[in-house]
Write an enzyme that holds these catalytic residues in place. Structure first.
Site, short mmCIF file in Angstrom:
data_model
loop_
_atom_site.label_atom_id
_atom_site.label_comp_id
_atom_site.label_asym_id
_atom_site.label_seq_id
_atom_site.Cartn_x
_atom_site.Cartn_y
_atom_site.Cartn_z
N ASN A 295 0.95 -1.12 -0.01
CA ASN A 295 0.01 -0.09 -0.03
C ASN A 295 0.97 1.43 0.04
O ASN A 295 1.58 1.33 1.08
CB ASN A 295 -0.89 0.01 1.20
CG ASN A 295 -1.91 1.16 1.39
OD1 ASN A 295 -1.38 2.26 1.02
ND2 ASN A 295 -3.03 1.06 1.85
N HIS B 26 1.01 6.04 1.99
CA HIS B 26 1.95 7.01 2.84
C HIS B 26 3.23 7.56 2.12
O HIS B 26 3.69 8.51 2.43
CB HIS B 26 2.50 6.31 4.03
CG HIS B 26 1.27 5.94 4.86
ND1 HIS B 26 0.30 6.99 5.15
CD2 HIS B 26 0.38 5.12 5.20
CE1 HIS B 26 -0.95 6.41 5.99
NE2 HIS B 26 -0.79 5.19 5.85
N HIS C 250 -5.57 3.72 -1.57
CA HIS C 250 -6.81 3.72 -1.00
C HIS C 250 -7.19 5.23 -1.48
O HIS C 250 -6.66 6.32 -0.86
CB HIS C 250 -7.06 4.04 0.39
CG HIS C 250 -8.12 4.07 1.23
ND1 HIS C 250 -8.34 3.97 2.48
CD2 HIS C 250 -9.38 4.52 0.66
CE1 HIS C 250 -9.78 4.33 2.84
NE2 HIS C 250 -10.34 4.60 1.81
N ARG D 120 -9.34 8.27 -1.07
CA ARG D 120 -10.31 8.80 0.02
C ARG D 120 -11.15 9.67 -0.70
O ARG D 120 -10.55 10.42 -1.41
CB ARG D 120 -9.58 9.16 1.50
CG ARG D 120 -8.97 8.04 2.03
CD ARG D 120 -8.27 8.40 3.29
NE ARG D 120 -9.43 8.50 4.50
CZ ARG D 120 -9.74 7.67 5.18
NH1 ARG D 120 -8.79 6.60 5.53
NH2 ARG D 120 -10.58 7.89 6.15
N ARG E 205 -7.02 12.73 0.88
CA ARG E 205 -5.80 13.37 1.73
C ARG E 205 -4.37 12.70 1.38
O ARG E 205 -3.26 13.19 1.70
CB ARG E 205 -5.95 13.15 3.07
CG ARG E 205 -6.14 11.33 3.48
CD ARG E 205 -6.30 11.22 4.98
NE ARG E 205 -7.63 11.51 5.50
CZ ARG E 205 -7.93 10.88 6.77
NH1 ARG E 205 -7.25 10.17 7.38
NH2 ARG E 205 -9.33 11.09 7.09
N GLU F 38 -8.70 0.52 -2.95
CA GLU F 38 -9.35 0.40 -1.72
C GLU F 38 -10.23 1.83 -1.58
O GLU F 38 -9.96 2.95 -2.14
CB GLU F 38 -8.66 0.51 -0.48
CG GLU F 38 -7.91 -0.45 -0.10
CD GLU F 38 -6.77 -0.41 1.12
OE1 GLU F 38 -7.12 0.95 1.80
OE2 GLU F 38 -6.17 -1.17 1.52
N THR G 299 -8.35 3.76 8.29
CA THR G 299 -9.40 2.81 8.79
C THR G 299 -9.50 2.13 9.89
O THR G 299 -8.61 1.15 10.18
CB THR G 299 -9.30 2.15 7.57
OG1 THR G 299 -8.96 2.53 6.14
CG2 THR G 299 -10.71 1.28 7.17
N GLU H 165 -10.96 -9.28 3.28
CA GLU H 165 -9.72 -8.97 3.81
C GLU H 165 -9.81 -8.81 5.46
O GLU H 165 -10.50 -7.90 5.95
CB GLU H 165 -9.12 -7.62 3.39
CG GLU H 165 -7.81 -7.15 3.85
CD GLU H 165 -7.25 -5.99 3.46
OE1 GLU H 165 -7.41 -5.58 2.21
OE2 GLU H 165 -6.21 -5.41 4.10
N HIS I 134 -3.34 -4.32 7.82
CA HIS I 134 -3.54 -3.40 8.70
C HIS I 134 -2.62 -3.66 9.88
O HIS I 134 -2.77 -4.28 10.57
CB HIS I 134 -4.95 -2.96 9.23
CG HIS I 134 -5.24 -1.52 9.44
ND1 HIS I 134 -4.65 -0.88 10.55
CD2 HIS I 134 -5.78 -0.59 8.66
CE1 HIS I 134 -4.94 0.49 10.39
NE2 HIS I 134 -5.72 0.64 9.40
N1 PXP Z 1 -5.79 -2.75 4.32
C1 PXP Z 1 -6.77 -1.80 4.33
C2 PXP Z 1 -8.09 -2.19 3.91
C3 PXP Z 1 -6.40 -0.54 4.81
O1 PXP Z 1 -7.40 0.29 4.85
C4 PXP Z 1 -5.15 -0.33 5.20
C5 PXP Z 1 -4.72 1.10 5.54
O2 PXP Z 1 -5.02 1.81 4.29
C6 PXP Z 1 -4.06 -1.37 4.78
C7 PXP Z 1 -4.52 -2.69 4.61
C8 PXP Z 1 -2.70 -1.35 5.25
O3 PXP Z 1 -2.60 -0.90 6.61
P1 PXP Z 1 -1.05 -0.21 7.30
O4 PXP Z 1 -0.76 0.78 6.35
O5 PXP Z 1 -1.23 -0.25 8.65
O6 PXP Z 1 -0.12 -1.47 6.67
#
Ligand code: PXP
Length: 246
Positions: free
Chosen positions: A8, A11, A44, A46, A50, A71, A102, A152, A193
């Site tokens: 992901n 960030h 994601h 949003r 952001r 996402e 999330t 998930e 997550h």
């Molecule tokens: N899976 C989902 C559905 C999420 O919303 C997120 C965060 O955007 C992640 C995985 C990844 O989580 P993390 O950034 O804490 O690794």
């Protein structure tokens, strides 16, 4: 089965948006992740934009050569975007403006009718849907009932648990995955997550039904110190250590 690592890259975009600069570019980051062995890229988009922007998703759709997982919230705006861009997967997540990330899984059982219709609409556009849910039997059953191709499992509570509570949180994930496998053998089981190099190996070892992980924050944080390609390699190695302990 080999566990796929989907990175992901939200960030990377968070850092870019903090200054409104064109860098660092999450699209560039995604390509480096793929080159280092990631099996897929997750973003994601949003409602408040952001971090990830529409331009990022459009470019990723063109450039990602593995799989692109979008996402998003189950909103009309996102439905139009997903139907146009056709990511390889859509993962539906709950979204609240005031949250930092999330915070919980979808209440599938509580909004079954709406989600079933939404999944049907994405299905007509040729996009399979995964639902981000807490590791709860009721939510697993509801996800299968509304026509999800995958779930998930939310690993946030497992990741946040202090050591004495960790086995209980791992147990919840193990039982949700075992139930899903037994009752819905065609349902694909992913998780994500809060996963880090410290907690991912035990998860993979103890939840053999998992075929995919979505990992963002900790991997991008590690990348600040070791570079993103090395961070991907380290996560792959931690996942493989878990696969060997299955
Ligand atoms: N899976 C989902 C559905 C999420 O919303 C997120 C965060 O955007 C992640 C995985 C990844 O989580 P993390 O950034 O804490 O690794």
């Amino acid at each position: 089965m080999r566990v796929s690592l989907h990175v992901n890259v939200d960030h990377i975009a968070t850092l870019r948006q903090a200054r409104g600069t064109p860098y660092p570019d999450p699209v560039h980051g995604a390509i480096l992740c793929e080159r280092a062995g990631a099996d897929g890229i997750t973003v994601h988009l949003r409602e408040d934009r952001r971090h990830i922007q529409d331009r990022d998703v459009a470019l990723l759709r063109e450039l990602v050569g593995t799989t692109l997982n979008l996402e998003m919230a189950a909103s009309e705006e996102m439905l139009v975007i997903a139907a146009r861009l056709k990511p390889d997967w859509v993962t539906l997540v709950p979204e609240r403006r005031e949250e930092r990330t999330t915070e919980g899984g979808l209440d599938v059982a509580g909004s079954a009718e709406r989600l079933e219709r939404f999944i049907g609409q994405l299905g007509s556009a040729g996009v399979p849907v995964s639902l981000f849910i807490d590791p709860d039997p009721e939510q697993v059953r509801a996800s299968a009932a509304v026509g999800a191709t995958a779930v998930e499992l939310h690993t946030g509570d497992y990741a946040n648990a202090a050591p004495p509570d960790t086995p209980a949180e791992l147990e919840r994930l193990m039982s949700a995955a075992a139930l899903a496998e037994e009752e819905f053998p065609d349902l694909r089981i992913a998780a994500g997550h809060g996963l880090t190099l410290r907690n991912v190996t035990a998860l993979v070892a103890r939840v053999p039904q998992l075929v995919e992980l979505n990992i963002g924050h900790a991997l991008v944080a590690d990348a600040v110190f070791v570079g993103i390609e090395e961070a991907v390699r380290r996560f792959r190695a931690a996942i493989e250590a878990g696969e060997r302990r299955r």
